[in-house]
Scaffold this motif. Structure first.
Motif, PDB file in Angstrom:
ATOM      1  N   MET A   1     -30.670 145.541 -49.640  1.00  0.00           N
ATOM      2  CA  MET A   1     -30.630 145.426 -51.089  1.00  0.00           C
ATOM      3  C   MET A   1     -31.915 146.004 -51.680  1.00  0.00           C
ATOM      4  SD  MET A   1     -30.039 142.067 -53.370  1.00  0.00           S
ATOM      5  CE  MET A   1     -31.361 141.716 -54.491  1.00  0.00           C
ATOM      6  N   ALA A   2     -31.753 146.837 -52.686  1.00  0.00           N
ATOM      7  CA  ALA A   2     -32.917 147.391 -53.384  1.00  0.00           C
ATOM      8  C   ALA A   2     -33.566 146.281 -54.205  1.00  0.00           C
ATOM      9  CB  ALA A   2     -32.498 148.540 -54.279  1.00  0.00           C
ATOM     10  N   ASN A   3     -34.863 146.186 -54.089  1.00  0.00           N
ATOM     11  CA  ASN A   3     -35.588 145.153 -54.824  1.00  0.00           C
ATOM     12  C   ASN A   3     -36.906 145.717 -55.345  1.00  0.00           C
ATOM     13  OD1 ASN A   3     -36.021 142.636 -55.926  1.00  0.00           O
ATOM     14  ND2 ASN A   3     -37.021 141.856 -54.094  1.00  0.00           N
ATOM     15  N   PHE A   4     -36.793 146.816 -56.075  1.00  0.00           N
ATOM     16  CA  PHE A   4     -37.988 147.432 -56.611  1.00  0.00           C
ATOM     17  C   PHE A   4     -38.511 146.611 -57.782  1.00  0.00           C
ATOM     18  CE2 PHE A   4     -35.782 150.783 -54.372  1.00  0.00           C
ATOM     19  CZ  PHE A   4     -36.816 151.285 -53.600  1.00  0.00           C
ATOM     20  N   LYS A   5     -39.783 146.753 -58.042  1.00  0.00           N
ATOM     21  CA  LYS A   5     -40.452 145.945 -59.057  1.00  0.00           C
ATOM     22  C   LYS A   5     -40.949 146.831 -60.197  1.00  0.00           C
ATOM     23  CE  LYS A   5     -41.533 142.344 -55.821  1.00  0.00           C
ATOM     24  NZ  LYS A   5     -40.162 142.322 -55.446  1.00  0.00           N
ATOM     25  N   LEU A  44     -34.819 148.797 -64.850  1.00  0.00           N
ATOM     26  CA  LEU A  44     -35.174 148.284 -63.520  1.00  0.00           C
ATOM     27  C   LEU A  44     -33.998 147.599 -62.822  1.00  0.00           C
ATOM     28  CD1 LEU A  44     -37.304 147.885 -61.334  1.00  0.00           C
ATOM     29  CD2 LEU A  44     -38.097 145.875 -62.593  1.00  0.00           C
ATOM     30  N   PRO A  45     -33.327 146.617 -63.434  1.00  0.00           N
ATOM     31  CA  PRO A  45     -32.195 145.999 -62.730  1.00  0.00           C
ATOM     32  C   PRO A  45     -31.026 146.965 -62.542  1.00  0.00           C
ATOM     33  CG  PRO A  45     -32.502 144.942 -64.869  1.00  0.00           C
ATOM     34  CD  PRO A  45     -33.637 145.900 -64.679  1.00  0.00           C
ATOM     35  N   PHE A  46     -30.824 147.880 -63.492  1.00  0.00           N
ATOM     36  CA  PHE A  46     -29.761 148.866 -63.328  1.00  0.00           C
ATOM     37  C   PHE A  46     -30.006 149.713 -62.084  1.00  0.00           C
ATOM     38  CE2 PHE A  46     -28.060 153.109 -63.734  1.00  0.00           C
ATOM     39  CZ  PHE A  46     -26.727 152.865 -64.004  1.00  0.00           C
ATOM     40  N   ALA A  53     -25.790 149.482 -54.346  1.00  0.00           N
ATOM     41  CA  ALA A  53     -24.396 149.903 -54.179  1.00  0.00           C
ATOM     42  C   ALA A  53     -24.284 151.172 -53.335  1.00  0.00           C
ATOM     43  CB  ALA A  53     -23.751 150.119 -55.547  1.00  0.00           C
ATOM     44  N   LYS A  54     -25.267 152.059 -53.466  1.00  0.00           N
ATOM     45  CA  LYS A  54     -25.263 153.308 -52.706  1.00  0.00           C
ATOM     46  C   LYS A  54     -25.860 153.159 -51.303  1.00  0.00           C
ATOM     47  CE  LYS A  54     -23.858 156.680 -55.288  1.00  0.00           C
ATOM     48  NZ  LYS A  54     -22.630 157.367 -54.906  1.00  0.00           N
ATOM     49  N   ASN A  82     -20.402 154.648 -67.475  1.00  0.00           N
ATOM     50  CA  ASN A  82     -20.524 156.099 -67.628  1.00  0.00           C
ATOM     51  C   ASN A  82     -21.819 156.637 -67.034  1.00  0.00           C
ATOM     52  OD1 ASN A  82     -18.023 156.433 -68.787  1.00  0.00           O
ATOM     53  ND2 ASN A  82     -18.793 156.186 -70.866  1.00  0.00           N
ATOM     54  N   VAL A  83     -22.887 155.855 -67.088  1.00  0.00           N
ATOM     55  CA  VAL A  83     -24.142 156.276 -66.453  1.00  0.00           C
ATOM     56  C   VAL A  83     -23.942 156.362 -64.942  1.00  0.00           C
ATOM     57  CG1 VAL A  83     -26.552 155.666 -65.994  1.00  0.00           C
ATOM     58  CG2 VAL A  83     -25.617 155.393 -68.301  1.00  0.00           C
ATOM     59  N   LYS A  84     -23.295 155.360 -64.360  1.00  0.00           N
ATOM     60  CA  LYS A  84     -23.009 155.394 -62.914  1.00  0.00           C
ATOM     61  C   LYS A  84     -22.153 156.602 -62.561  1.00  0.00           C
ATOM     62  CE  LYS A  84     -22.928 150.424 -62.507  1.00  0.00           C
ATOM     63  NZ  LYS A  84     -22.061 149.278 -62.298  1.00  0.00           N
TER      64      LYS A  84
END
Length: 93
Positions: A1-5, A44-46, A53-54, A82-84
């Motif tokens: 899971m991505a968890n960037f800050k 950030l959360p997006f 997901a990727k 639409n951004v995705k």
């Protein structure tokens, strides 16, 4: 899971909600929600959800996505869905 800050972001963002409908505490993901590319609490959360997901995990990909959202995404592409879709069609890790 991505968890960037927040500290992993390279661009400058606003971190304060300015109107009632722009609530910084709401970071969920209804696909119809509009993404503001200049609000860090939205970007950030997006990005974390999209990268998860990727299956992407690198900081360099995170930063490339960040720059792509700000510099390449057409201004009329605004909803999360639409951004995705745009990223899926126009971005390679």
């Amino acid at each position: 899971m991505a968890n960037f800050k927040r500290s992993d972001l390279t661009l400058i963002y606003s971190w304060t909600a300015s109107v009632e409908n722009d609530n910084a505490k709401i970071t969920g993901e209804p696909d119809s929600t509009l993404l503001s590319r200049h609000e860090g609490y939205e970007v950030l959360p997006f990005l974390n959800r999209y990268m998860t997901a990727k299956g992407w995990t690198t900081l360099s990909t995170f930063n490339k996505l960040e720059r792509s959202l700000r510099n390449d995404l057409p201004s009329d592409v605004r909803s999360h869905a639409n951004v995705k879709k745009w990223l899926n069609n126009n971005f390679e890790s």
